[in-house]
Design an enzyme around this catalytic site. Structure first.
Site, short mmCIF file in Angstrom:
data_model
loop_
_atom_site.label_atom_id
_atom_site.label_comp_id
_atom_site.label_asym_id
_atom_site.label_seq_id
_atom_site.Cartn_x
_atom_site.Cartn_y
_atom_site.Cartn_z
N SER A 119 47.42 55.50 39.65
CA SER A 119 48.38 54.85 40.43
C SER A 119 47.86 55.47 42.00
O SER A 119 48.64 54.62 42.85
CB SER A 119 49.68 54.94 39.74
OG SER A 119 49.94 56.13 40.06
N LYS A 156 53.93 59.80 43.46
CA LYS A 156 53.96 58.24 44.30
C LYS A 156 54.39 58.69 45.84
O LYS A 156 54.83 59.71 46.24
CB LYS A 156 55.09 57.62 43.70
CG LYS A 156 54.72 57.03 42.09
CD LYS A 156 53.75 55.99 42.16
CE LYS A 156 53.50 55.66 40.75
NZ LYS A 156 53.18 56.65 39.92
#
Lengths: 203, 203
Positions: A119, A156
């Site tokens: 991701s 993230k």
DNA sequence: TACTAAATCAGACAAATGTCGGGTATACTT
DNA sequence: AAGTATACCCGACATTTGTCTGATTTAGTA
């Protein structure tokens, strides 16, 4: 006296080399290496180097010379395979693998985490990479963080829009995460690593 | 005697902690820490730990205990801003910045290099990243290497097709390099690093 | 009980090690 | 010439440190 001005430098270079190799020398080892016939000669050079701040000294113990400012004293942080729920401390306790870091975490603790998934691939963080994390409960806009999402640690980029906290993956295939509950931040990523061949050697 | 079985383990934990902190303990420091009233008690535990391979010992010098296999003995490799022509040795000599690595280079030397350009961006190697390199003149198909192209060090993936050596960037915008002269390989990339915030602290 | 092995303790010695006082030589300054 | 600073040397002392010999305690076992 053939070489005089350079002796101080040679002492420093030798001591630094020994410290970086992991074993600071004793005064007499410096004496032998430099070819002094008196211990005092080595001692005075060492004292001068300490006085000028190029070396530091811890007490009157053997092999007590260090490079200043904790520089050169690599520390090790535990490598966590996975972190779940709030068991960060426990996860750290049980681990048996460490990686060497030269980062200064100050008062905070540091740990390492192996990244799962792709991701963050557009940020150059690939699956299997290892992130070095500075443990802290808060982070600023734009920083890469490790946060708890669905009781699992995830890496993230933190974005704050209109006062709302968002976790942005750096991969168009993934959606932005907008946490419902208050976001639990485990730490801020300060370094990304990729070992291309050898496994991490457990310490 | 309340706790007996755990003493050996406590000795090991203490010694390991001290080694990871940069200063292996003396026998008597172990004695004091564990509360032994005799030096020999600490000595025998240490001997046992060495005999079982959990610790290693270098000569009969002070603070001579290490973790086995050079593990835990982080070393430092010089960080080279740029490498040109054949001056690798000289470039290493003059540098003043080091990064901590826990990689074992064996007989070979290691160095670090800051990456310029985005030619390896699809391999997750971004501009400004630091590669840890094991100095070696040869490499195998598929390995990421540092090679001299036009008298400047460059990071590319080595491909061997039909006995021909090629340097492949991992970015479609760049062409494959087919060296005319025999390729000069400086080393093989064993690790990729990215410092997200703090500068490399010079050692 | 007697035996054995492990763990701990007691005391000591030689070498390693940090430290100190004082000496000599050289270069430089006043 | 006298003073001063630096670098180096000599000898020495007190601790620290690695190591050794032998005794004591404890737990387990034949």
């Amino acid at each position: 006296m053939v070489r005089k001005g350079g002796t101080r430098e040679r002492v420093y270079e030798y001591v630094r080399k020994r410290i970086l190799e992991g074993t600071p020398p004793t005064v007499r080892e410096v004496q032998r290496e430099l070819g002094f016939r008196a211990v005092q000669s080595a001692q005075e050079h060492l004292d001068a180097l300490v006085a000028s701040g190029r070396l530091e000294k811890v007490g009157r113990v053997s092999r007590g010379y260090r490079l200043p400012g904790s520089i050169g004293t690599a520390s090790f942080v535990p490598l966590l395979g996975s972190v779940q729920a709030g068991e960060l401390s426990e996860a750290i306790e049980n681990l048996d693998a460490y990686v060497a870091v030269d980062h200064d975490f100050g008062d905070r603790r540091g740990f390492a985490l192996r990244v799962r998934g792709d991701s963050m691939i557009d940020a150059g963080i690939l699956p299997g990479d290892i992130v070095i994390v500075c443990e802290q409960p808060h982070a600023e806009n734009g920083e890469v963080v490790v946060a708890l999402v669905d009781d699992e640690a995830t890496v993230k980029r933190l974005r704050i829009r209109d006062g709302r906290v968002e976790l942005h993956p750096e991969n168009r295939s993934y959606p932005v995460i907008v946490p419902a509950d208050p976001l639990r931040i485990l730490g801020r990523v300060v370094e990304v690593r990729r070992y291309l061949e050898s496994d991490i050697r457990p310490v």
